[in-house]
Design a protein around this motif. Structure first.
Motif, PDB file in Angstrom:
ATOM      1  N   LEU A   2       0.830  -1.194   0.000  1.00  0.00           N
ATOM      2  CA  LEU A   2       0.000   0.000   0.000  1.00  0.00           C
ATOM      3  C   LEU A   2       0.870   1.251   0.000  1.00  0.00           C
ATOM      4  CD1 LEU A   2      -2.626  -1.119   2.637  1.00  0.00           C
ATOM      5  CD2 LEU A   2      -3.044  -0.826   0.210  1.00  0.00           C
ATOM      6  N   ASP A   3       0.320   2.321  -0.516  1.00  0.00           N
ATOM      7  CA  ASP A   3       1.035   3.587  -0.526  1.00  0.00           C
ATOM      8  C   ASP A   3       1.160   4.124   0.900  1.00  0.00           C
ATOM      9  OD1 ASP A   3       2.056   6.017  -2.059  1.00  0.00           O
ATOM     10  OD2 ASP A   3       0.450   6.879  -0.823  1.00  0.00           O
ATOM     11  N   LEU A   6      -1.339   6.762   1.853  1.00  0.00           N
ATOM     12  CA  LEU A   6      -2.688   6.252   2.115  1.00  0.00           C
ATOM     13  C   LEU A   6      -2.790   5.657   3.510  1.00  0.00           C
ATOM     14  CD1 LEU A   6      -5.544   5.484   1.201  1.00  0.00           C
ATOM     15  CD2 LEU A   6      -4.575   3.375   0.252  1.00  0.00           C
ATOM     16  N   VAL A   7      -1.766   4.907   3.898  1.00  0.00           N
ATOM     17  CA  VAL A   7      -1.777   4.304   5.228  1.00  0.00           C
ATOM     18  C   VAL A   7      -1.772   5.383   6.299  1.00  0.00           C
ATOM     19  CG1 VAL A   7      -0.559   2.783   6.819  1.00  0.00           C
ATOM     20  CG2 VAL A   7      -0.646   2.231   4.380  1.00  0.00           C
ATOM     21  N   PHE A   9      -2.739   8.513   5.987  1.00  0.00           N
ATOM     22  CA  PHE A   9      -4.010   9.240   5.970  1.00  0.00           C
ATOM     23  C   PHE A   9      -5.114   8.437   6.675  1.00  0.00           C
ATOM     24  CE2 PHE A   9      -8.130   9.991   3.921  1.00  0.00           C
ATOM     25  CZ  PHE A   9      -8.298  11.339   4.204  1.00  0.00           C
ATOM     26  N   THR A  10      -5.158   7.148   6.423  1.00  0.00           N
ATOM     27  CA  THR A  10      -6.175   6.302   7.055  1.00  0.00           C
ATOM     28  C   THR A  10      -5.991   6.268   8.566  1.00  0.00           C
ATOM     29  OG1 THR A  10      -6.249   4.926   5.061  1.00  0.00           O
ATOM     30  CG2 THR A  10      -7.218   4.018   7.081  1.00  0.00           C
ATOM     31  N   SER A  13      -6.924   9.640  10.009  1.00  0.00           N
ATOM     32  CA  SER A  13      -8.378   9.814   9.959  1.00  0.00           C
ATOM     33  C   SER A  13      -9.047   9.000  11.061  1.00  0.00           C
ATOM     34  CB  SER A  13      -8.915   9.376   8.593  1.00  0.00           C
ATOM     35  OG  SER A  13      -8.358  10.165   7.565  1.00  0.00           O
ATOM     36  N   ALA A 148       2.976  -0.416   4.599  1.00  0.00           N
ATOM     37  CA  ALA A 148       3.365   0.825   3.918  1.00  0.00           C
ATOM     38  C   ALA A 148       4.748   0.756   3.308  1.00  0.00           C
ATOM     39  CB  ALA A 148       3.299   2.004   4.884  1.00  0.00           C
ATOM     40  N   ASN A 333      -5.497  -5.668  -0.658  1.00  0.00           N
ATOM     41  CA  ASN A 333      -4.888  -4.551   0.041  1.00  0.00           C
ATOM     42  C   ASN A 333      -5.877  -3.811   0.942  1.00  0.00           C
ATOM     43  OD1 ASN A 333      -2.424  -5.080  -1.119  1.00  0.00           O
ATOM     44  ND2 ASN A 333      -2.728  -3.665  -2.836  1.00  0.00           N
ATOM     45  N   LEU A 337      -5.428  -3.218   4.868  1.00  0.00           N
ATOM     46  CA  LEU A 337      -5.495  -1.900   5.514  1.00  0.00           C
ATOM     47  C   LEU A 337      -6.490  -1.936   6.685  1.00  0.00           C
ATOM     48  CD1 LEU A 337      -4.632   1.054   5.548  1.00  0.00           C
ATOM     49  CD2 LEU A 337      -6.460   1.542   3.909  1.00  0.00           C
TER      50      LEU A 337
END
Length: 915
Positions: A2-3, A6-7, A9-10, A13, A148, A333, A337
């Motif tokens: 995974l990018d 993105l990890v 940000f998740t 969040s 990541a 993926n 996540l």
């Protein structure tokens, strides 16, 4: 992979979502709108903070390495919660009564509110929890690196600095959340509804994430599921590895089960959510089944995930990460996540609650006592205790996470996640002897608790913590080569020559043995202080002593203004005003200040204890209260009341048992009366029928004789014979009824004589031979045994034998009816047994068949009517002669009626018989 963005940000969040949830929950709780926040479901889910990243990742790794050993982690807490009535209920009741804020507060409060003991417990808790916090940081760091591909974050060998270390920033984020929602204010009850709501939500997230991975493995792996994508031989080998029982399994499995059961009570975070945060004691009932169910669900897919990892992942892959690597290897993926967020939830919830619990302990039991010793500081009006408490707790959270991060950096190459967790479990297990002793043994003293805790903690550090750090390649290597470890009897993992033991079993055996020994021995050798004795009684007998027993013992006085100022400085003006006004109204003083009697001083102390702990509250109140003495008379009064309560409780239990027995007897009697009522109606119906039949015949033939004048003499004689026979039948029935009445009222003369009962039995058999012949029934008689003499009425005894024989013949509906008759002498009594192979008697009827309304046979073709009084008369006759009559029967398999009479003397056959 995974990018990384993105990890990140998740994860961010998700943390923001937790912030919002905690903020809204705090607002609702402050507005009095607790609703779901105060429900048993949220409480139970908060207890699931027990399931950390060790559970989420490490359980799969433990299963892959050690087979079924992982199940012990879930079994221990399950047993504790199933038995909540015996232990958890008492813990909660004591904590609510005495306003306990932490496990250190609980232990110190029990042993005379000892400051030294609370400091020791706090230090052990911090040191024992540090490896566990490091475990969470390690789990988050490694899992982030996997999903990541952040190589720098998983390099434990070198130290690139905090700015490039994932674990450091995870610790910073956790510290920020904990400070923001765990130290917003100093509450009088130390409840944190926002944090509890966030932890409950995280418990749901980690459960759903692990179940999602498990469902994918079982049903979606390779498009067809685990069983379809893997050949049977490989799956069989994997399952053999997962369910095997390695050497030494039993001792280690029992040890881990014991440690996990202990941890659910002694871990500071578990004590916080289970005992301190509970709002209603009845929530334990829901938790007793819901929490074990949660543990079952979260462990349901451990074996399938481990099996999939062992088969699909490369050799040497880290089994702790199978929860992430198995979905990622299948291109899932999104699921990986989600699993990462589940593991992140597991780690963050544990760290947040642990930091809150430890920061409360540090501020209440270390910071406050130290500040109280600073000359002039406590008396200064500028000393705002509440501000100092909040500041010290926030600083403590930062230091605790810093300590956890340092331990993680030091031990990054050490054992698997499960092993690190077990080190913490064994550390906090040192609280168990003092805790259980305080709950159930009045003789435990503060000195004994300190001695036991010190010995156990030192041995835990020596036998488990130090070897763990040494295996991490830390600076212990040279010390071990040249230090006391070289002495055979002092080696940490073979202490006193205990070779070949599992390291965990070995360490726990020595540290707990020393703990229990010193606790009991020093308690027995030391004299408890008055306050220790009083607290011991209040804790052990918490269900017998009403709240408020302690204030009656202490004779103290204080100015109400000083108490008010003290309360303001600790819990704030708003809460202080509310507490003082409520108490004043209770005293009948309206809105004025309350009367500072000993009860009120103790009440204020309990309120302060909810914020700063019992020991610190005691010390601070003592600075404004004077004349603090304990009244021996009042102590004795409480002890007398306690004893009276114990005695009263015992009597109530006895009365309750007696009432239960009486109620059972009444129910049985009622059922018996109902049966007798039914039998009475049946009896009256039969008697009416038996009376009506001959009366009808007599009346009919009498009318014929009166009306018909031309009857010949032969026909008239036949009619008269019928009338006579029916009259005799009617007379016999009436005689039976009158005879039974006289027998029951003891109005019958008894011409008693001594005779041979076998002769009477033979005579009765001969009398009934004609009836047997007409009924085609064989009577089989056994030869008589030893001669026997009984004292009775010969005719009455014969009447009994005839009745039993008549019943056995008349009601025998077997294809080949038989009646057997035998007599014997046994245990100084003469016994007769008359058995048949007829329909038998139902078990329910056997208890009442000898009553005057009973009838034990169903009417059939061969039944010959009757009043049902025969057996009742037989029983009265036999009892008159000191004997008894009974029946043994099985429905459908015949019946055996037995008569037993006491002997006059037993002689050899043929000797003289008395007449």
């Amino acid at each position: 992979m995974l990018d990384t963005g993105l990890v990140l940000f998740t994860a961010l969040s998700y943390v923001a979502l937790l912030f919002v949830l905690a903020f809204l929950s705090d607002r609702r709780a402050k507005a009095g709108q607790r609703g779901l926040l105060g429900s048993p479901a949220v409480y139970t889910l908060s207890i699931a903070v027990y399931c950390t990243s060790w559970t989420f990742y490490g359980a799969v790794g433990s299963a892959a390495r050690n087979g079924l050993e992982f199940a012990a982690i879930y079994l221990g807490p399950t047993l504790v919660f199933i038995g909540w009535w015996f232990l958890l209920r008492k813990l909660v009741r004591i904590s609510k009564t005495h306003r306990i804020t932490s496990i250190a507060d609980f232990v110190s409060s029990r042993y005379g509110k000892s400051t030294s003991l609370s400091v020791l417990v706090t230090l052990i808790a911090v040191i024992g929890t540090t490896p566990y916090i490091a475990l969470q940081l390690k789990a988050v760091t490694i899992s982030f690196g996997v999903v990541a591909q952040a190589a720098g974050s998983v390099d434990p060998d070198g130290f690139a600095g905090p700015l490039f270390d994932t674990a450091f920033w995870v610790a910073v984020a956790m510290a920020a959340f904990t400070i923001l929602f765990g130290t917003r204010n100093v509450d009088a009850d130390e409840h944190h509804p926002g944090v509890v709501a966030a932890i409950a939500f995280e418990s749901l997230v980690k459960l759903m994430a692990l179940v999602a991975v498990g469902l994918f493995v079982v049903f979606g792996l390779g498009g067809v599921g685990l069983a379809g994508v893997i050949d049977g031989a490989a799956l069989g080998r994997a399952m053999d590895q997962l369910v095997h029982l390695p050497d030494g399994f039993a001792p280690r499995w029992i040890t881990i089960t014991f440690l996990s059961a202990t941890a659910i009570l002694c871990l500071p975070r578990q004590f916080q959510v289970t005992v301190v945060e509970i709002s209603n004691e009845r929530h334990l009932y829901t938790a007793s089944w819901l929490f074990p169910l949660y543990l079952l669900l979260i462990s349901l897919f451990i074996i399938p995930i481990a099996a999939a990892g062992l088969i699909t992942q490369p050799a040497g892959a880290n089994p702790d990460l199978f929860v992430l690597t198995v979905p990622m290897s299948e291109g899932q993926n999104g699921l990986a996540l989600f699993a990462f967020i589940g593991g992140f939830s597991s780690a963050t919830s544990m760290v947040i609650v642990a930091c809150i619990a430890l920061s409360i302990m540090i501020s209440n039991h270390i910071v406050i006592p130290v500040l109280l010793r600073v000359p002039g500081l406590s008396a200064s009006p500028r000393w705002n205790v509440k501000t100092l408490l909040l500041a010290s707790r926030r600083i403590s959270i930062v230091l605790i996470l810093l300590l956890g991060w340092l331990y993680y950096r030091i031990s990054a190459q050490s054992d698997a996640l499960a092993s690190i967790g077990l080190i913490s479990f064994a550390g906090v297990a040192q609280f168990l002897p003092a805790m259980l002793g305080g709950l159930f043994w009045r003789g435990g003293t503060a000195r004994g608790a300190i001695a036991g805790l010190s010995a156990g903690f030192l041995l835990w550090a020596y036998t488990l913590l130090v070897p763990s750090l040494e295996r991490s390649g830390w600076a212990f290597a040279g010390l071990i080569e040249h230090g006391p470890w070289n002495v055979a009897l002092l080696r940490p993992e073979a202490l006193f020559g205990a070779e070949g033991w599992d390291p965990l079993v070995h360490a726990l055996f020595w540290c707990l043995s020393a703990n229990v020994f010193f606790y009991v021995a020093v308690s027995l050798l030391s004299e408890a202080k008055p306050l220790e004795r009083l607290q011991g009684t209040l804790f052990v007998d918490v269900f017998r002593n009403p709240p408020g027993s302690e204030p009656r013992v202490w004779q103290r006085s204080a100015a109400v203004e000083d108490l008010y100022m003290l309360a303001q400085r600790i819990i704030g003006p708003e809460q202080a005003v509310r507490i003082f006004q409520d108490y004043a109204r209770g005293q009948g003083g309206g809105d004025s200040l309350p009367d500072p009697d000993p009860e009120f001083i103790a009440f204020v102390e309990r309120q302060l204890a909810g914020s700063i702990g019992a020991a610190s509250a005691r010390a601070m109140v003592s600075r404004v209260a004077t004349g603090e003495t304990i009244s021996l008379d009042q102590v004795m009064k409480i002890l007398d009341e306690t004893q009276q309560l114990i005695e009263y409780s015992r009597r109530l239990e006895e009365k309750s048992r007696e009432l239960e027995l009486t109620a059972e007897q009444l129910r049985n009697a009622n059922e018996q009366l109902k049966r007798l009522d039914i039998m009475k109606d049946d009896f009256l119906s039969r008697v009416s029928h038996e009376v009506r039949t001959p009366m009808t015949s007599i009346r009919s033939f009498s009318e014929i004789l009166l009306e018909l004048k031309d009857l010949d003499s032969e026909q008239a004689r036949r009619f008269l014979d019928i009338i006579v026979n029916e009259s005799q039948r009617l007379t016999r029935l009436l005689d039976e009824i009158l005879d039974l009445s006289r027998l029951e009222n003891a109005d019958v003369p008894w011409p008693v004589q001594v005779f041979d009962p076998d002769a009477v039995l033979a005579d009765a058999v001969a009398t009934m031979s004609g009836l047997a012949e007409r009924a085609a029934t064989r009577i089989e008689t056994a030869p008589p045994g030893r001669a026997a003499l009984v004292r009775a009425d010969r005719d009455r005894l014969k009447q009994v034998f005839i009745n039993l024989l008549s019943n056995a013949i008349k009601y025998n509906d077997a294809a080949d009816p038989r009646v057997s008759v035998r007599s014997e002498v046994r245990d100084g009594r003469y016994q007769v047994h008359i058995a048949d192979n007829g329909p038998g008697i139902a078990e329910a009827d056997q208890a009442v068949i000898f009553s005057k309304f009973a009838r034990g046979w169903d009417a059939g073709e061969r039944s010959s009517g009757g009043s049902g009084l025969g057996l009742a008369i037989a029983r009265q006759i036999v009892q008159q002669f000191g004997g008894r009559i009974w029946v043994v029967s099985t429905k459908g398999a015949g019946a055996t009626f037995s008569v037993s009479l006491p002997l006059v003397r037993a002689e050899a056959r043929g000797e003289t018989q008395a007449a």
